[in-house]
Write a protein that holds these residues in place. Structure first.
Motif, PDB file in Angstrom:
ATOM      1  N   LEU A 186       0.842  -1.187   0.000  1.00 53.41           N
ATOM      2  CA  LEU A 186       0.000   0.000   0.000  1.00 53.41           C
ATOM      3  C   LEU A 186       0.877   1.236   0.000  1.00 53.41           C
ATOM      4  O   LEU A 186       1.860   1.315   0.739  1.00 53.41           O
ATOM      5  N   LYS A 187       0.471   2.184  -0.791  1.00 51.95           N
ATOM      6  CA  LYS A 187       1.181   3.458  -0.800  1.00 51.95           C
ATOM      7  C   LYS A 187       0.691   4.288   0.387  1.00 51.95           C
ATOM      8  O   LYS A 187      -0.425   4.099   0.880  1.00 51.95           O
ATOM      9  N   LYS A 188       1.509   5.198   0.818  1.00 49.41           N
ATOM     10  CA  LYS A 188       1.174   6.063   1.943  1.00 49.41           C
ATOM     11  C   LYS A 188      -0.107   6.849   1.672  1.00 49.41           C
ATOM     12  O   LYS A 188      -0.969   6.981   2.540  1.00 49.41           O
ATOM     13  N   GLU A 189      -0.273   7.324   0.458  1.00 49.79           N
ATOM     14  CA  GLU A 189      -1.454   8.099   0.084  1.00 49.79           C
ATOM     15  C   GLU A 189      -2.721   7.246   0.162  1.00 49.79           C
ATOM     16  O   GLU A 189      -3.775   7.704   0.594  1.00 49.79           O
ATOM     17  N   THR A 190      -2.640   5.994  -0.256  1.00 43.36           N
ATOM     18  CA  THR A 190      -3.793   5.083  -0.219  1.00 43.36           C
ATOM     19  C   THR A 190      -4.195   4.813   1.226  1.00 43.36           C
ATOM     20  O   THR A 190      -5.382   4.830   1.572  1.00 43.36           O
ATOM     21  N   LEU A 191      -3.235   4.573   2.077  1.00 38.98           N
ATOM     22  CA  LEU A 191      -3.501   4.312   3.484  1.00 38.98           C
ATOM     23  C   LEU A 191      -4.148   5.530   4.152  1.00 38.98           C
ATOM     24  O   LEU A 191      -5.120   5.389   4.908  1.00 38.98           O
ATOM     25  N   LEU A 192      -3.659   6.719   3.858  1.00 39.04           N
ATOM     26  CA  LEU A 192      -4.246   7.932   4.421  1.00 39.04           C
ATOM     27  C   LEU A 192      -5.670   8.157   3.909  1.00 39.04           C
ATOM     28  O   LEU A 192      -6.549   8.595   4.663  1.00 39.04           O
ATOM     29  N   PHE A 193      -5.920   7.842   2.629  1.00 38.89           N
ATOM     30  CA  PHE A 193      -7.261   7.978   2.069  1.00 38.89           C
ATOM     31  C   PHE A 193      -8.237   7.030   2.771  1.00 38.89           C
ATOM     32  O   PHE A 193      -9.341   7.434   3.156  1.00 38.89           O
ATOM     33  N   VAL A 194      -7.842   5.779   2.944  1.00 37.18           N
ATOM     34  CA  VAL A 194      -8.701   4.788   3.616  1.00 37.18           C
ATOM     35  C   VAL A 194      -8.966   5.217   5.056  1.00 37.18           C
ATOM     36  O   VAL A 194     -10.091   5.123   5.554  1.00 37.18           O
ATOM     37  N   LEU A 195      -7.974   5.717   5.758  1.00 39.12           N
ATOM     38  CA  LEU A 195      -8.127   6.188   7.124  1.00 39.12           C
ATOM     39  C   LEU A 195      -9.081   7.388   7.185  1.00 39.12           C
ATOM     40  O   LEU A 195      -9.962   7.449   8.051  1.00 39.12           O
ATOM     41  N   ALA A 196      -8.958   8.324   6.262  1.00 34.57           N
ATOM     42  CA  ALA A 196      -9.836   9.504   6.229  1.00 34.57           C
ATOM     43  C   ALA A 196     -11.283   9.100   5.957  1.00 34.57           C
ATOM     44  O   ALA A 196     -12.210   9.606   6.594  1.00 34.57           O
ATOM     45  N   VAL A 197     -11.501   8.173   5.033  1.00 34.98           N
ATOM     46  CA  VAL A 197     -12.854   7.696   4.734  1.00 34.98           C
ATOM     47  C   VAL A 197     -13.442   7.001   5.960  1.00 34.98           C
ATOM     48  O   VAL A 197     -14.612   7.191   6.312  1.00 34.98           O
ATOM     49  N   GLY A 198     -12.639   6.203   6.647  1.00 35.58           N
ATOM     50  CA  GLY A 198     -13.106   5.514   7.856  1.00 35.58           C
ATOM     51  C   GLY A 198     -13.514   6.484   8.940  1.00 35.58           C
ATOM     52  O   GLY A 198     -14.546   6.308   9.601  1.00 35.58           O
ATOM     53  N   ILE A 199     -12.732   7.532   9.139  1.00 34.29           N
ATOM     54  CA  ILE A 199     -13.059   8.541  10.146  1.00 34.29           C
ATOM     55  C   ILE A 199     -14.344   9.272   9.779  1.00 34.29           C
ATOM     56  O   ILE A 199     -15.197   9.518  10.628  1.00 34.29           O
ATOM     57  N   MET A 200     -14.506   9.590   8.498  1.00 33.87           N
ATOM     58  CA  MET A 200     -15.734  10.262   8.053  1.00 33.87           C
ATOM     59  C   MET A 200     -16.949   9.380   8.263  1.00 33.87           C
ATOM     60  O   MET A 200     -17.993   9.842   8.739  1.00 33.87           O
ATOM     61  N   LEU A 201     -16.855   8.103   7.931  1.00 28.40           N
ATOM     62  CA  LEU A 201     -17.985   7.180   8.135  1.00 28.40           C
ATOM     63  C   LEU A 201     -18.323   7.045   9.617  1.00 28.40           C
ATOM     64  O   LEU A 201     -19.498   7.017   9.994  1.00 28.40           O
ATOM     65  N   ALA A 202     -17.309   6.972  10.468  1.00 23.92           N
ATOM     66  CA  ALA A 202     -17.546   6.891  11.915  1.00 23.92           C
ATOM     67  C   ALA A 202     -18.223   8.155  12.425  1.00 23.92           C
ATOM     68  O   ALA A 202     -19.151   8.097  13.241  1.00 23.92           O
ATOM     69  N   ALA A 203     -17.784   9.317  11.938  1.00 23.58           N
ATOM     70  CA  ALA A 203     -18.375  10.582  12.368  1.00 23.58           C
ATOM     71  C   ALA A 203     -19.835  10.691  11.926  1.00 23.58           C
ATOM     72  O   ALA A 203     -20.707  11.101  12.700  1.00 23.58           O
ATOM     73  N   ILE A 204     -20.122  10.314  10.693  1.00 23.36           N
ATOM     74  CA  ILE A 204     -21.497  10.372  10.182  1.00 23.36           C
ATOM     75  C   ILE A 204     -22.384   9.398  10.941  1.00 23.36           C
ATOM     76  O   ILE A 204     -23.509   9.738  11.336  1.00 23.36           O
ATOM     77  N   SER A 205     -21.893   8.190  11.198  1.00 30.48           N
ATOM     78  CA  SER A 205     -22.669   7.201  11.956  1.00 30.48           C
ATOM     79  C   SER A 205     -22.956   7.700  13.364  1.00 30.48           C
ATOM     80  O   SER A 205     -24.076   7.560  13.867  1.00 30.48           O
ATOM     81  N   SER A 206     -21.954   8.280  14.013  1.00 31.35           N
ATOM     82  CA  SER A 206     -22.141   8.822  15.363  1.00 31.35           C
ATOM     83  C   SER A 206     -23.177   9.933  15.360  1.00 31.35           C
ATOM     84  O   SER A 206     -24.025  10.011  16.250  1.00 31.35           O
ATOM     85  N   TRP A 207     -23.141  10.798  14.364  1.00 31.93           N
ATOM     86  CA  TRP A 207     -24.102  11.890  14.290  1.00 31.93           C
ATOM     87  C   TRP A 207     -25.521  11.352  14.189  1.00 31.93           C
ATOM     88  O   TRP A 207     -26.411  11.806  14.885  1.00 31.93           O
ATOM     89  N   PHE A 208     -25.744  10.358  13.338  1.00 31.25           N
ATOM     90  CA  PHE A 208     -27.077   9.777  13.189  1.00 31.25           C
ATOM     91  C   PHE A 208     -27.529   9.092  14.472  1.00 31.25           C
ATOM     92  O   PHE A 208     -28.683   9.217  14.875  1.00 31.25           O
ATOM     93  N   LEU A 209     -26.633   8.370  15.129  1.00 28.45           N
ATOM     94  CA  LEU A 209     -26.995   7.697  16.369  1.00 28.45           C
ATOM     95  C   LEU A 209     -27.338   8.700  17.464  1.00 28.45           C
ATOM     96  O   LEU A 209     -28.310   8.521  18.201  1.00 28.45           O
ATOM     97  N   LEU A 210     -26.561   9.749  17.594  1.00 28.68           N
ATOM     98  CA  LEU A 210     -26.838  10.752  18.611  1.00 28.68           C
ATOM     99  C   LEU A 210     -28.082  11.566  18.274  1.00 28.68           C
ATOM    100  O   LEU A 210     -28.848  11.931  19.155  1.00 28.68           O
ATOM    101  N   LYS A 211     -28.302  11.838  17.026  1.00 26.19           N
ATOM    102  CA  LYS A 211     -29.482  12.586  16.596  1.00 26.19           C
ATOM    103  C   LYS A 211     -30.748  11.787  16.844  1.00 26.19           C
ATOM    104  O   LYS A 211     -31.777  12.334  17.205  1.00 26.19           O
ATOM    105  N   ALA A 212     -30.689  10.461  16.697  1.00 23.47           N
ATOM    106  CA  ALA A 212     -31.854   9.601  16.920  1.00 23.47           C
ATOM    107  C   ALA A 212     -32.320   9.691  18.362  1.00 23.47           C
ATOM    108  O   ALA A 212     -33.500   9.619  18.648  1.00 23.47           O
ATOM    109  N   GLY A 213     -31.391   9.877  19.292  1.00 25.15           N
ATOM    110  CA  GLY A 213     -31.746   9.990  20.701  1.00 25.15           C
ATOM    111  C   GLY A 213     -32.557  11.231  21.010  1.00 25.15           C
ATOM    112  O   GLY A 213     -33.305  11.265  21.967  1.00 25.15           O
ATOM    113  N   ASP A 214     -32.431  12.275  20.184  1.00 30.96           N
ATOM    114  CA  ASP A 214     -33.170  13.504  20.429  1.00 30.96           C
ATOM    115  C   ASP A 214     -34.676  13.304  20.309  1.00 30.96           C
ATOM    116  O   ASP A 214     -35.437  13.990  20.962  1.00 30.96           O
TER     117      ASP A 214
END
Length: 150
Positions: free
Chosen positions: A6-34
């Motif tokens: 894996l190239k460094k750029e590919t690894l950073l891209f996969v990590l950034a996408v993972g963080i974004m998906l986690a953030a979006i999932s957390s937002w939906f889960l927390l918003k559902a509690g409202d």
């Protein structure tokens, strides 16, 4: 033998996408509690508050059973003059005859049933909801909830 490179750029891209998906999932889960709030005004005039009877039970090292009964939540806050319907569901204990200190309000909560108590206080203060069966430690209490009128 084949190796995955894996190239460094590919690894950073996969990590950034993972963080974004986690953030979006957390937002939906927390918003559902409202939307799952129990103590909202239902028709703009009368607020519903839901309460249950709860039993805590344990066994001591010497084999003796101990238990305590409580109202849950044990404290509710309402505004002076506000109209409230208190819905109390009997979960534990066969029945809980109760009164609200400083008022003429009395009733009984039975296991498996819902008791509706209309509330409206003209004076600020703390009013105690007291179970007559579990009023002190000798009777697995005190089973007391505070109704705070602000």
């Amino acid at each position: 033998m084949k190796f995955l490179i894996l190239k460094k750029e590919t690894l950073l891209f996969v990590l950034a996408v993972g963080i974004m998906l986690a953030a979006i999932s957390s937002w939906f889960l927390l918003k559902a509690g409202d939307a799952a709030v129990f103590n909202q005004k239902t028709d703009g005039k009368i607020r519903e508050i839901h309460m249950v009877t709860v039993e805590y039970k344990s066994k001591m090292k010497n084999g003796k059973d101990i238990e305590a009964y409580r109202w849950d939540p044990s404290q509710i806050i309402i505004e002076k003059g506000e109209k409230v319907k208190l819905y109390i569901t009997g979960i534990n204990g066969e029945e809980h005859p109760f009164y609200i200190e400083g008022t003429n309000i009395k009733g009984t909560v039975k296991k498996g049933e819902e008791t509706i108590v209309p509330l409206q206080f003209s004076k600020e203060g703390t009013y105690r909801l007291i179970c007559e069966v579990h009023s002190n430690r000798a009777h697995n209490g005190p089973m007391i909830a505070d109704i705070i009128v602000d």
